[in-house]
Design a protein around this motif. Structure first.
Motif, short mmCIF file in Angstrom:
data_model
loop_
_atom_site.label_atom_id
_atom_site.label_comp_id
_atom_site.label_asym_id
_atom_site.label_seq_id
_atom_site.Cartn_x
_atom_site.Cartn_y
_atom_site.Cartn_z
N CYS A 131 -87.12 -24.07 -12.80
CA CYS A 131 -85.92 -23.36 -12.36
C CYS A 131 -85.96 -22.99 -10.88
CB CYS A 131 -85.74 -22.09 -13.17
SG CYS A 131 -86.18 -22.30 -14.91
N CYS A 134 -84.06 -24.69 -7.82
CA CYS A 134 -82.65 -24.41 -7.53
C CYS A 134 -82.40 -22.91 -7.34
CB CYS A 134 -81.75 -24.91 -8.66
SG CYS A 134 -81.53 -26.70 -8.65
N HIS A 135 -82.91 -22.10 -8.29
CA HIS A 135 -82.58 -20.67 -8.27
C HIS A 135 -83.53 -19.85 -7.43
CE1 HIS A 135 -79.40 -21.01 -11.25
NE2 HIS A 135 -80.19 -21.74 -12.01
N HIS A 166 -78.70 -15.86 -24.72
CA HIS A 166 -77.93 -16.57 -23.70
C HIS A 166 -78.88 -17.35 -22.77
CE1 HIS A 166 -74.79 -17.26 -20.62
NE2 HIS A 166 -75.80 -17.11 -19.78
N LYS A 170 -79.17 -21.24 -22.33
CA LYS A 170 -78.91 -21.79 -20.99
C LYS A 170 -79.98 -22.83 -20.65
CE LYS A 170 -76.52 -21.90 -17.21
NZ LYS A 170 -75.10 -22.21 -17.22
N ILE A 177 -72.72 -27.64 -14.62
CA ILE A 177 -73.38 -28.35 -13.52
C ILE A 177 -74.90 -28.36 -13.72
CG2 ILE A 177 -73.77 -28.42 -11.01
CD1 ILE A 177 -71.06 -26.90 -10.77
N MET A 178 -75.41 -27.22 -14.18
CA MET A 178 -76.87 -27.12 -14.34
C MET A 178 -77.37 -28.09 -15.42
SD MET A 178 -79.04 -23.75 -15.35
CE MET A 178 -80.27 -24.02 -16.62
N TYR A 181 -82.56 -28.31 -20.12
CA TYR A 181 -84.01 -28.49 -20.20
C TYR A 181 -84.48 -28.47 -21.64
CZ TYR A 181 -84.06 -28.40 -15.21
OH TYR A 181 -83.82 -28.75 -13.91
C1 HEC Z 1 -80.59 -28.59 -10.46
C2 HEC Z 1 -80.45 -27.18 -10.13
C3 HEC Z 1 -80.71 -26.19 -11.24
C4 HEC Z 1 -81.87 -26.00 -11.94
C5 HEC Z 1 -83.18 -26.78 -11.82
C6 HEC Z 1 -81.65 -24.88 -12.83
N1 HEC Z 1 -80.38 -24.42 -12.68
FE1 HEC Z 1 -79.60 -22.76 -13.55
N2 HEC Z 1 -77.86 -23.10 -12.62
C7 HEC Z 1 -77.56 -24.15 -11.77
C8 HEC Z 1 -76.15 -24.14 -11.45
C9 HEC Z 1 -75.47 -25.15 -10.54
C10 HEC Z 1 -75.59 -23.04 -12.12
C11 HEC Z 1 -74.12 -22.60 -12.14
C12 HEC Z 1 -73.24 -23.61 -12.88
C13 HEC Z 1 -73.68 -23.92 -14.26
O1 HEC Z 1 -73.94 -23.00 -15.05
O2 HEC Z 1 -73.78 -25.12 -14.58
C14 HEC Z 1 -76.69 -22.39 -12.81
C15 HEC Z 1 -76.57 -21.23 -13.53
C16 HEC Z 1 -77.61 -20.56 -14.14
C17 HEC Z 1 -77.50 -19.24 -14.73
C18 HEC Z 1 -76.31 -18.32 -14.67
C19 HEC Z 1 -75.10 -18.85 -15.38
C20 HEC Z 1 -75.15 -18.64 -16.87
O3 HEC Z 1 -74.37 -19.31 -17.57
O4 HEC Z 1 -75.95 -17.84 -17.37
C21 HEC Z 1 -78.71 -18.97 -15.29
C22 HEC Z 1 -79.11 -17.71 -16.04
C23 HEC Z 1 -79.56 -20.10 -15.04
N3 HEC Z 1 -78.86 -21.06 -14.33
C24 HEC Z 1 -80.87 -20.21 -15.49
C25 HEC Z 1 -81.67 -21.29 -15.21
C26 HEC Z 1 -82.99 -21.45 -15.76
C27 HEC Z 1 -83.71 -20.45 -16.66
C28 HEC Z 1 -83.48 -22.62 -15.27
C29 HEC Z 1 -84.79 -23.27 -15.56
C30 HEC Z 1 -85.02 -23.70 -16.92
C31 HEC Z 1 -82.46 -23.20 -14.41
N4 HEC Z 1 -81.39 -22.38 -14.43
C32 HEC Z 1 -82.61 -24.39 -13.71
C33 HEC Z 1 -78.47 -25.08 -11.30
C34 HEC Z 1 -79.77 -25.20 -11.73
#
Ligand code: HEC
Length: 208
Positions: A131, A134-135, A166, A170, A177-178, A181
């Motif tokens: 994660c 990106c984050h 949630h 997620k 977009i995300m 996994y």
């Molecule tokens: C390739 C980039 C990328 C990676 C790697 C990534 N994310 Fe995200 N994440 C995003 C994007 C873009 C958004 C907002 C749009 C969407 O939800 O698709 C987001 C949104 C979120 C949100 C807030 C929105 C929601 O619906 O809760 C959370 C919490 C989150 N990610 C958790 C994680 C976790 C935990 C991981 C690792 C397992 C992770 N992300 C890996 C790109 C990424």
């Protein structure tokens, strides 16, 4: 008339020799065809030196290999241990399913694990693996990837408002977009990350 008795004699001898030769060849053919080479053991020719009628394991093994035919008694074998899921597979949760006025994905599944130090350490390792790119490892976004245009939000501030289910879903399903996994992580992996994200340890002393 120029009949020459010597020539006639020669022709007669030649004919006789030819007849003898044809006869000898015919006898040889008949002998070869009628000799002891008859199919004997399961259609195999026993007179051939490389097959003497004994059931050599390496000769008939393609035909007579030990096998259990379909429906044969004993064909119902037990599967090797742990080769099939014993407790079923994780059900898919519909993205729009509602329960008690809330998204099912925010309620289910309930966290079956404890936020032990081991789980938190593993969760941090996994979060920073999957994660953080990106984050951000502290959930602050502003990573090289977001600077290139990936709209990953700074989730550090949001984690307190998001339910454990949630966050679990997620990770499992991703977002519009995300990426998801679900393939890369086990159920335990996801709960470890959830425990870490929900803990006071989150983003503390990260490698960034
Ligand atoms: C390739 C980039 C990328 C990676 C790697 C990534 N994310 Fe995200 N994440 C995003 C994007 C873009 C958004 C907002 C749009 C969407 O939800 O698709 C987001 C949104 C979120 C949100 C807030 C929105 C929601 O619906 O809760 C959370 C919490 C989150 N990610 C958790 C994680 C976790 C935990 C991981 C690792 C397992 C992770 N992300 C890996 C790109 C990424």
């Amino acid at each position: 008339m120029n009949f020459k008795p010597r020539k006639a004699k020669f022709a007669l001898v030649a004919c006789l020799i030819a007849l003898l030769a044809i006869g000898a060849v015919s006898i040889a053919i008949v002998w070869a065809a009628s000799d002891s080479r008859k199919p004997d053991y399961q259609g195999f020719d026993l007179s051939r030196p490389w097959f003497d009628g004994k059931e050599w394991a390496w000769f008939l093994d393609m035909m007579d290999q030990p096998s259990i035919k379909p429906q044969e008694t004993g064909s119902f074998q037990r599967f090797p241990r742990d080769s099939v899921p014993r407790r079923g597979v994780e059900p898919v949760i519909d993205a729009a399913a509602i329960k008690d006025g809330r998204l099912l994905r925010d309620l289910i599944p309930p966290n079956p694990t404890q936020a032990t130090p081991t789980s938190l350490a593993q969760g941090r390792f996994l979060f920073e693996t999957y994660c953080g790119v990106c984050h951000g490892n502290k959930g602050e976004a502003g990573t090289p990837v977001t600077k290139k245009g990936m709209p990953a939000p700074p989730i550090g501030a949001m984690l307190g408002f998001l339910s454990e289910a949630h966050l679990y879903n997620k990770i499992r399903y991703g977002g519009p977009i995300m990426p998801s996994y679900g393939i890369q992580t086990s159920q335990q992996d996801r709960w470890d990350m959830v425990n870490y994200m929900k803990s006071a340890d989150f983003g503390k002393g990260g490698s960034q």
